[in-house]
Design an enzyme around this catalytic site. Structure first.
Site, PDB file in Angstrom:
ATOM      1  N   GLY A   1      49.259  20.408  -7.426  1.00  0.00           N
ATOM      2  CA  GLY A   1      48.617  21.098  -6.011  1.00  0.00           C
ATOM      3  C   GLY A   1      47.722  21.786  -6.297  1.00  0.00           C
TER       4      GLY A   1
ATOM      5  N   ASP B   1      48.211  16.853  -4.036  1.00  0.00           N
ATOM      6  CA  ASP B   1      48.267  17.460  -2.790  1.00  0.00           C
ATOM      7  C   ASP B   1      47.300  18.879  -2.841  1.00  0.00           C
ATOM      8  OD1 ASP B   1      50.875  17.967  -4.599  1.00  0.00           O
ATOM      9  OD2 ASP B   1      50.348  19.741  -3.380  1.00  0.00           O
TER      10      ASP B   1
ATOM     11  N   GLU C   1      55.880  23.249 -14.116  1.00  0.00           N
ATOM     12  CA  GLU C   1      56.306  23.280 -15.425  1.00  0.00           C
ATOM     13  C   GLU C   1      55.358  23.823 -16.526  1.00  0.00           C
ATOM     14  OE1 GLU C   1      56.066  20.218 -13.716  1.00  0.00           O
ATOM     15  OE2 GLU C   1      57.935  20.348 -12.929  1.00  0.00           O
TER      16      GLU C   1
ATOM     17  N   GLU D   1      55.421  10.041 -14.424  1.00  0.00           N
ATOM     18  CA  GLU D   1      54.121  10.759 -15.086  1.00  0.00           C
ATOM     19  C   GLU D   1      53.971  10.122 -16.631  1.00  0.00           C
ATOM     20  OE1 GLU D   1      54.062  15.007 -12.873  1.00  0.00           O
ATOM     21  OE2 GLU D   1      55.527  14.839 -14.228  1.00  0.00           O
TER      22      GLU D   1
HETATM   23  N1  SAH Z   1      59.632  13.965  -5.623  1.00  0.00           N
HETATM   24  C1  SAH Z   1      60.626  14.873  -6.346  1.00  0.00           C
HETATM   25  C2  SAH Z   1      60.240  16.130  -6.467  1.00  0.00           C
HETATM   26  C3  SAH Z   1      58.783  16.632  -6.955  1.00  0.00           C
HETATM   27  S1  SAH Z   1      58.611  18.295  -7.154  1.00  0.00           S
HETATM   28  C4  SAH Z   1      62.013  14.438  -5.919  1.00  0.00           C
HETATM   29  O1  SAH Z   1      62.381  14.196  -4.730  1.00  0.00           O
HETATM   30  O2  SAH Z   1      62.821  14.798  -6.976  1.00  0.00           O
HETATM   31  C5  SAH Z   1      56.968  18.418  -7.461  1.00  0.00           C
HETATM   32  C6  SAH Z   1      56.400  17.905  -8.765  1.00  0.00           C
HETATM   33  O3  SAH Z   1      54.926  17.611  -8.916  1.00  0.00           O
HETATM   34  C7  SAH Z   1      56.776  18.859  -9.867  1.00  0.00           C
HETATM   35  O4  SAH Z   1      56.989  18.501 -11.196  1.00  0.00           O
HETATM   36  C8  SAH Z   1      55.578  19.898 -10.010  1.00  0.00           C
HETATM   37  O5  SAH Z   1      54.953  20.092 -11.132  1.00  0.00           O
HETATM   38  C9  SAH Z   1      54.218  19.037  -9.325  1.00  0.00           C
HETATM   39  N2  SAH Z   1      53.645  19.480  -8.259  1.00  0.00           N
HETATM   40  C10 SAH Z   1      52.959  18.611  -7.359  1.00  0.00           C
HETATM   41  N3  SAH Z   1      52.322  19.425  -6.345  1.00  0.00           N
HETATM   42  C11 SAH Z   1      52.894  20.676  -6.328  1.00  0.00           C
HETATM   43  C12 SAH Z   1      52.894  21.663  -5.384  1.00  0.00           C
HETATM   44  N4  SAH Z   1      52.335  21.684  -4.551  1.00  0.00           N
HETATM   45  N5  SAH Z   1      53.718  22.802  -5.644  1.00  0.00           N
HETATM   46  C13 SAH Z   1      54.338  22.834  -6.825  1.00  0.00           C
HETATM   47  N6  SAH Z   1      54.480  21.463  -7.593  1.00  0.00           N
HETATM   48  C14 SAH Z   1      53.741  20.520  -7.557  1.00  0.00           C
END
Ligand code: SAH
Length: 232
Positions: A79, A200, A177, A13
């Site tokens: 999301g 998503d 966050e 990001e």
């Molecule tokens: N791929 C990472 C984990 C990502 S967690 C790993 O494997 O370590 C998801 C991140 O994207 C978070 O920072 C959150 O702010 C954002 N995010 C995107 N879609 C989300 C959703 N459906 N629910 C919660 N957070 C989401």
């Protein structure tokens, strides 16, 4: 003096913004690397906070204490909570709240942190307007929405969980966050805005969609931040 703190939860990001900036100082604190310098001439501090609300709040506080930033921008992915907001679209925070705070037993509305005096932390109007207008210039093909962003320490990938969050909070998108950055900025009286590109739909398709779209979405959001910086 203007100095913009830019937080991304994950490296993808902020990596492009970091690559483009001129670094004058690197500070390592709370296991986070803060890069201070300029981006196209604008004074900035760019940092990857790590994922989740605690990391993000710590990071925002350090931006205020150690760097005395004048504004905070959070860039990243989220999301969608609305049918019309599609993958790739952008949401700009009107305000932000914690969807996982529940102290209703003492009379507080769901989501409200006790004794703080507000349910949602309002984003800075000027930053919001700038983000919306910059988005129309940089990404004319992408829809931009201004609305509530809700955060919790949970990746939402279940239709029922998503429906409950929508019913309770009328959010435009959900992530992990933004509200804690908003919360920290509010307590420090520093203007903020959260900019999130949709990766998503926060339902049963999220597990598949998220890895496919996170990189492009993160890049859209960062491009928008870069574009709006000189106007702040
Ligand atoms: N791929 C990472 C984990 C990502 S967690 C790993 O494997 O370590 C998801 C991140 O994207 C978070 O920072 C959150 O702010 C954002 N995010 C995107 N879609 C989300 C959703 N459906 N629910 C919660 N957070 C989401």
């Amino acid at each position: 003096m203007k100095k913009i703190g830019i937080i991304g939860a994950m490296e993808l990001e902020v990596e492009e913004l970091k690559r483009k900036m001129e670094v004058s100082r690197k500070v390592e604190k709370t296991s986070m690397e803060f890069l201070e310098g300029t981006l196209n001439g604008t004074p900035v501090v760019i940092v990857r906070s790590g994922i989740g609300k605690v990391n993000a709040a710590l990071c925002a506080q350090i931006l205020c204490d150690t760097f005395q930033v004048s504004h905070i921008i959070n860039t990243g992915v989220a999301g969608s909570l609305k049918n019309e907001i599609d993958i790739g679209d952008i949401v700009i925070s009107a305000d932000a709240l914690h969807h996982d705070v529940d102290v209703r037993v003492f009379g507080y509305p769901l989501g409200e942190v006790p004794q703080i005096g507000c349910l949602a932390f309002p984003a800075d109007k000027h930053l919001v307007e700038l983000a919306v207008s910059s988005c129309k210039e940089v990404n004319p093909d992408i829809h931009v929405y201004e609305g509530r962003i809700v955060s919790g320490d949970q990746f939402v990938s279940d239709k029922q969980v998503k429906e409950n969050i929508i019913k309770n909070f009328q959010g435009f998108c959900v992530e992990m966050e933004g509200a804690s950055i908003a919360h920290a900025a509010y307590l420090n009286k520093v203007p903020f805005v959260i900019i999130r590109a949709i990766s998503d739909k926060a339902d049963d398709s999220a597990e598949m969609d998220y890895p496919t779209f996170e990189k492009a979405a993160a890049a859209h959001s960062a491009a928008l931040v870069e574009h709006m910086l000189p106007e702040i």
